[in-house]
Write an enzyme that holds these catalytic residues in place. Structure first.
Site, PDB file in Angstrom:
ATOM      1  N   SER A 140      30.962  28.789 -27.579  1.00  0.00           N
ATOM      2  CA  SER A 140      31.910  29.636 -27.372  1.00  0.00           C
ATOM      3  C   SER A 140      33.309  29.144 -27.548  1.00  0.00           C
ATOM      4  O   SER A 140      33.412  27.735 -27.403  1.00  0.00           O
ATOM      5  CB  SER A 140      32.058  30.247 -25.971  1.00  0.00           C
ATOM      6  OG  SER A 140      33.178  31.254 -25.522  1.00  0.00           O
ATOM      7  N   TYR A 153      31.160  29.721 -16.783  1.00  0.00           N
ATOM      8  CA  TYR A 153      30.680  30.171 -17.809  1.00  0.00           C
ATOM      9  C   TYR A 153      31.291  29.176 -18.839  1.00  0.00           C
ATOM     10  O   TYR A 153      30.452  28.558 -19.839  1.00  0.00           O
ATOM     11  CB  TYR A 153      31.271  31.465 -18.287  1.00  0.00           C
ATOM     12  CG  TYR A 153      30.805  31.959 -19.701  1.00  0.00           C
ATOM     13  CD1 TYR A 153      29.797  32.361 -20.309  1.00  0.00           C
ATOM     14  CD2 TYR A 153      32.030  31.704 -20.799  1.00  0.00           C
ATOM     15  CE1 TYR A 153      29.643  32.891 -21.374  1.00  0.00           C
ATOM     16  CE2 TYR A 153      31.742  32.331 -21.939  1.00  0.00           C
ATOM     17  CZ  TYR A 153      30.646  32.710 -22.210  1.00  0.00           C
ATOM     18  OH  TYR A 153      30.250  33.095 -23.711  1.00  0.00           O
ATOM     19  N   LYS A 157      29.108  26.503 -21.659  1.00  0.00           N
ATOM     20  CA  LYS A 157      29.220  26.479 -23.009  1.00  0.00           C
ATOM     21  C   LYS A 157      29.893  25.152 -23.310  1.00  0.00           C
ATOM     22  O   LYS A 157      29.463  24.533 -24.645  1.00  0.00           O
ATOM     23  CB  LYS A 157      30.588  27.656 -23.311  1.00  0.00           C
ATOM     24  CG  LYS A 157      29.755  28.946 -23.142  1.00  0.00           C
ATOM     25  CD  LYS A 157      28.654  29.200 -23.902  1.00  0.00           C
ATOM     26  CE  LYS A 157      27.814  30.534 -23.671  1.00  0.00           C
ATOM     27  NZ  LYS A 157      26.734  30.906 -24.512  1.00  0.00           N
TER      28      LYS A 157
END
Length: 257
Positions: A140, A153, A157
């Site tokens: 991401s 998160y 990533k």
């Protein structure tokens, strides 16, 4: 192209669905895996109705045996596997100091362990076949820069970028390439969730958080799953045979690396 086979995790909606449809259009036989069989079955049925060849597999990537079994089912159906797309993932919105251990464990189990297990399962099958293979992971823009309220998160990533680089080095001798795609603000159910949860934290109306993020995109529009699928289509093709260990941005111009 000689008929090839791809397995895509998290293929029941959003980016995963877009990737599955594109690879089917490219001529791949596709195996679609996901936690909810009804979702992946819907996509597989539609691909088949439109002249493709797809199967649906119920599989939760946080469990190693289920990931390996999804590869086994794919090979049982199609006789081989050539591409494995580690697409499955989840997001969680919270300040780092307010993130619970349970939420962090879930992020790590699905995003990091799920990708780890996918790399293991795909590599084992490619080696067993004694054929080249391609592993394509979902990172991401949050794997290049940590985002506020997406600390957990973002960490997962970043981890996927590290896994991609390490696996690329380890598997190159077997002619297995490992790369990652790094989407930006993709207009999918995941970003609907992020927008709603950010709104709750920041006390703004639904849609306002997403609107602010979209303002930062140089190309002036939100990203569609097809934008990501186009990059994966290239990485899955023979045109990408000499690319490995890369985490490629596909964000319309948000982060520049």
């Amino acid at each position: 192209m000689t008929k090839k086979v791809a397995l895509i995790t998290g293929a029941g909606q959003g980016i995963g669905e877009g990737i599955a449809r594109q690879l089917a259009t490219d001529g791949f036989d596709v195996a679609l895996s996901g936690r909810h069989l009804d979702k992946v079955q819907r996509v597989a049925d539609d691909i088949n109705k439109n002249g493709g060849n797809a199967i649906a597999i119920q599989s939760d990537v946080q469990y190693k045996d289920q990931v390996f079994d999804s590869v086994k089912q794919t090979v049982a159906k199609y006789g081989q596997m050539d591409v494995f797309v580690n697409n499955a993932g989840i997001a969680h919105v919270a300040q780092i100091c307010n993130t619970t251990e349970e939420d962090l464990d879930k992020l790590l189990d699905i995003n990091v362990k799920g990708t780890f297990f996918g790399i293991q399962a795909a590599a084992a099958q490619f080696k067993k076949q004694k054929t080249p293979g391609k592993i394509i992971n979902a990172s991401s823009i949050a794997g290049h820069e940590g985002f506020e309220l997406l600390g957990g998160y973002s960490a997962t990533k970043f981890a996927i970028r590290g896994l991609t680089q390490a696996a690329a080095k380890e598997l190159a001798r077997d002619q297995i390439t490992v790369n990652a795609y790094c989407p930006g603000i993709v207009l999918t159910p995941m970003w609907d969730q992020i927008d709603e949860e950010m709104g709750q934290v920041n006390h703004v109306a639904k849609g306002e958080s997403l609107k602010e993020y979209l303002k930062g995109i140089a190309l002036g529009r939100g990203e569609e799953p097809q934008d990501v699928a186009n990059l994966v289509s290239f990485l899955a093709s023979e045109k990408a045979n000499y690319i490995t260990g890369q985490a490629i941005m596909v964000d319309g111009g948000i982060k520049y690396v």
